[in-house]
Design a protein around this motif. Sequence first.
Motif, PDB file in Angstrom:
ATOM      1  N   VAL A   1      63.606  38.416  44.798  1.00 53.16           N
ATOM      2  CA  VAL A   1      62.643  38.034  45.844  1.00 53.16           C
ATOM      3  C   VAL A   1      62.189  36.588  45.634  1.00 53.16           C
ATOM      4  O   VAL A   1      62.317  36.028  44.549  1.00 53.16           O
ATOM      5  CB  VAL A   1      61.395  38.960  45.837  1.00 53.16           C
ATOM      6  N   ILE A   2      61.694  35.987  46.703  1.00 54.45           N
ATOM      7  CA  ILE A   2      61.054  34.673  46.643  1.00 54.45           C
ATOM      8  C   ILE A   2      59.588  34.873  47.025  1.00 54.45           C
ATOM      9  O   ILE A   2      59.294  35.506  48.054  1.00 54.45           O
ATOM     10  CB  ILE A   2      61.711  33.665  47.615  1.00 54.45           C
ATOM     11  N   LEU A   3      58.690  34.392  46.169  1.00 54.91           N
ATOM     12  CA  LEU A   3      57.255  34.508  46.442  1.00 54.91           C
ATOM     13  C   LEU A   3      56.714  33.139  46.838  1.00 54.91           C
ATOM     14  O   LEU A   3      57.246  32.116  46.412  1.00 54.91           O
ATOM     15  CB  LEU A   3      56.517  35.000  45.191  1.00 54.91           C
ATOM     16  N   ARG A   4      55.663  33.106  47.668  1.00 56.73           N
ATOM     17  CA  ARG A   4      55.012  31.833  47.999  1.00 56.73           C
ATOM     18  C   ARG A   4      53.530  31.915  47.646  1.00 56.73           C
ATOM     19  O   ARG A   4      52.843  32.884  48.007  1.00 56.73           O
ATOM     20  CB  ARG A   4      55.176  31.497  49.472  1.00 56.73           C
ATOM     21  N   ALA A   5      53.062  30.951  46.906  1.00 53.99           N
ATOM     22  CA  ALA A   5      51.639  30.913  46.522  1.00 53.99           C
ATOM     23  C   ALA A   5      50.819  30.503  47.743  1.00 53.99           C
ATOM     24  O   ALA A   5      51.085  29.475  48.365  1.00 53.99           O
ATOM     25  CB  ALA A   5      51.432  29.930  45.381  1.00 53.99           C
ATOM     26  N   GLU A   6      49.820  31.342  48.075  1.00 55.41           N
ATOM     27  CA  GLU A   6      49.044  31.096  49.301  1.00 55.41           C
ATOM     28  C   GLU A   6      47.652  30.535  49.018  1.00 55.41           C
ATOM     29  O   GLU A   6      47.204  29.581  49.646  1.00 55.41           O
ATOM     30  CB  GLU A   6      48.898  32.412  50.096  1.00 55.41           C
ATOM     31  N   GLU A   7      46.958  31.131  48.036  1.00 58.35           N
ATOM     32  CA  GLU A   7      45.541  30.778  47.842  1.00 58.35           C
ATOM     33  C   GLU A   7      45.138  30.964  46.370  1.00 58.35           C
ATOM     34  O   GLU A   7      45.503  31.957  45.750  1.00 58.35           O
ATOM     35  CB  GLU A   7      44.737  31.718  48.753  1.00 58.35           C
ATOM     36  N   LEU A   8      44.402  29.968  45.844  1.00 59.84           N
ATOM     37  CA  LEU A   8      43.904  30.106  44.463  1.00 59.84           C
ATOM     38  C   LEU A   8      42.758  31.110  44.484  1.00 59.84           C
ATOM     39  O   LEU A   8      41.775  30.925  45.213  1.00 59.84           O
ATOM     40  CB  LEU A   8      43.408  28.758  43.926  1.00 59.84           C
ATOM     41  N   VAL A   9      42.911  32.192  43.696  1.00 61.01           N
ATOM     42  CA  VAL A   9      41.880  33.241  43.681  1.00 61.01           C
ATOM     43  C   VAL A   9      40.895  32.999  42.535  1.00 61.01           C
ATOM     44  O   VAL A   9      39.692  33.154  42.700  1.00 61.01           O
ATOM     45  CB  VAL A   9      42.564  34.622  43.526  1.00 61.01           C
ATOM     46  N   ARG A  10      41.428  32.600  41.363  1.00 63.01           N
ATOM     47  CA  ARG A  10      40.564  32.300  40.205  1.00 63.01           C
ATOM     48  C   ARG A  10      41.115  31.080  39.465  1.00 63.01           C
ATOM     49  O   ARG A  10      42.312  31.053  39.120  1.00 63.01           O
ATOM     50  CB  ARG A  10      40.532  33.492  39.230  1.00 63.01           C
ATOM     51  N   PRO A  11      40.259  30.091  39.176  1.00 64.74           N
ATOM     52  CA  PRO A  11      40.751  28.954  38.374  1.00 64.74           C
ATOM     53  C   PRO A  11      41.078  29.432  36.957  1.00 64.74           C
ATOM     54  O   PRO A  11      40.565  30.448  36.506  1.00 64.74           O
ATOM     55  CB  PRO A  11      39.572  27.975  38.371  1.00 64.74           C
ATOM     56  N   GLN A  12      41.952  28.713  36.251  1.00 64.69           N
ATOM     57  CA  GLN A  12      42.411  29.133  34.934  1.00 64.69           C
ATOM     58  C   GLN A  12      41.275  29.194  33.932  1.00 64.69           C
ATOM     59  O   GLN A  12      40.480  28.259  33.827  1.00 64.69           O
ATOM     60  CB  GLN A  12      43.489  28.176  34.400  1.00 64.69           C
ATOM     61  N   THR A  13      41.170  30.296  33.232  1.00 61.89           N
ATOM     62  CA  THR A  13      40.229  30.392  32.103  1.00 61.89           C
ATOM     63  C   THR A  13      40.967  31.084  30.955  1.00 61.89           C
ATOM     64  O   THR A  13      42.014  31.699  31.161  1.00 61.89           O
ATOM     65  CB  THR A  13      38.988  31.260  32.455  1.00 61.89           C
ATOM     66  N   TYR A  14      40.394  30.944  29.746  1.00 60.89           N
ATOM     67  CA  TYR A  14      40.982  31.597  28.569  1.00 60.89           C
ATOM     68  C   TYR A  14      39.885  32.331  27.826  1.00 60.89           C
ATOM     69  O   TYR A  14      38.722  31.922  27.857  1.00 60.89           O
ATOM     70  CB  TYR A  14      41.616  30.552  27.634  1.00 60.89           C
ATOM     71  N   GLY A  15      40.246  33.380  27.140  1.00 56.06           N
ATOM     72  CA  GLY A  15      39.282  34.110  26.309  1.00 56.06           C
ATOM     73  C   GLY A  15      38.997  33.314  25.040  1.00 56.06           C
ATOM     74  O   GLY A  15      39.549  32.224  24.841  1.00 56.06           O
ATOM     75  N   PRO A  16      38.138  33.845  24.186  1.00 53.58           N
ATOM     76  CA  PRO A  16      37.816  33.155  22.935  1.00 53.58           C
ATOM     77  C   PRO A  16      39.079  32.932  22.093  1.00 53.58           C
ATOM     78  O   PRO A  16      40.064  33.651  22.246  1.00 53.58           O
ATOM     79  CB  PRO A  16      36.869  34.109  22.218  1.00 53.58           C
TER      80      PRO A  16
END
Length: 247
Positions: A60-75
């Motif tokens: 399949v080919i996917l297309r990114a439509e909308e940023l839902v959450r900006p990147q974060t990292y745990g401790p």
Amino acid sequence: MIRLHVTQPLAATATVAPTLDQSRYLTQVMRLKAGDDLLVFNGRDGEWRASVAEVLKKGVILRAEELVRPQTYGPDLELIVAVVKKARVETIVEKAAELGARRVRLVLTKRTNADRIRLDRLDAIAEEAAEQTGRMDVPAIDDPVRLDTLLDGWEAGRRLMFCDETGGAPAMAALGYSPSPTEEGEARAKWSILIGPEGGFSPEEGERLRALPFATAVSLGPRILRADTAAIAAMTLWQAAVGDWDR
Ligand code: SAM
């Protein structure tokens, strides 16, 4: 919504070609068809709502439509674990991904009696667990190295919670637990948790570990736990004491 870990860059209208296995999973198991939505993340660019743009024979080919959450990292938590039986290592990796470890470092100790480790399988287990937990990164799983080598190259500023079945300090106290941890306090420190092999650490290894200035020997209670149970218990205590379970 289905969450999928991909490796390609993610940005608005970016197209992504998941692996063939992932494509089969989306179309044959989850029955997705063109136009359907899912969530994708790559550990760098945040979490995106994506749509199935095309369903082709080769995937399949996917297309990114909308940023839902900006990147974060745990401790910044690492789990260092002596290699044990294959099934237990797989459980430990899955639980480390669920409990928020950023990295799993496999070590060989004097008493290690281990099965052959397949890193590709452990990576797949970590990826699947990360997809299920909602985290936006997948823990790195390192090739096994000798414990002494790992300690010789220790990262400056990183603390070590050494789980010592021969008797260490009560874990919560040793981690400096306080009901309202300050942002500046322990939470900012980089930590590693060390779990020994089924046979335990050798007396020489125990001595070296207890003498390390960055190491805190902790007890996980009066009963001897299996390595996988000890790993889960130690990560649980760490997250509760200084991790992100208060947020
Ligand atoms: N062979 C050891 C024995 O029989 O005394 C048991 C080793 S245990 C199966 C594997 C590892 O889990 C230990 O090396 C230690 O890191 C951790 N562990 C297990 N029980 C623990 C406890 N009560 N306190 C601290 N660490 C523990």
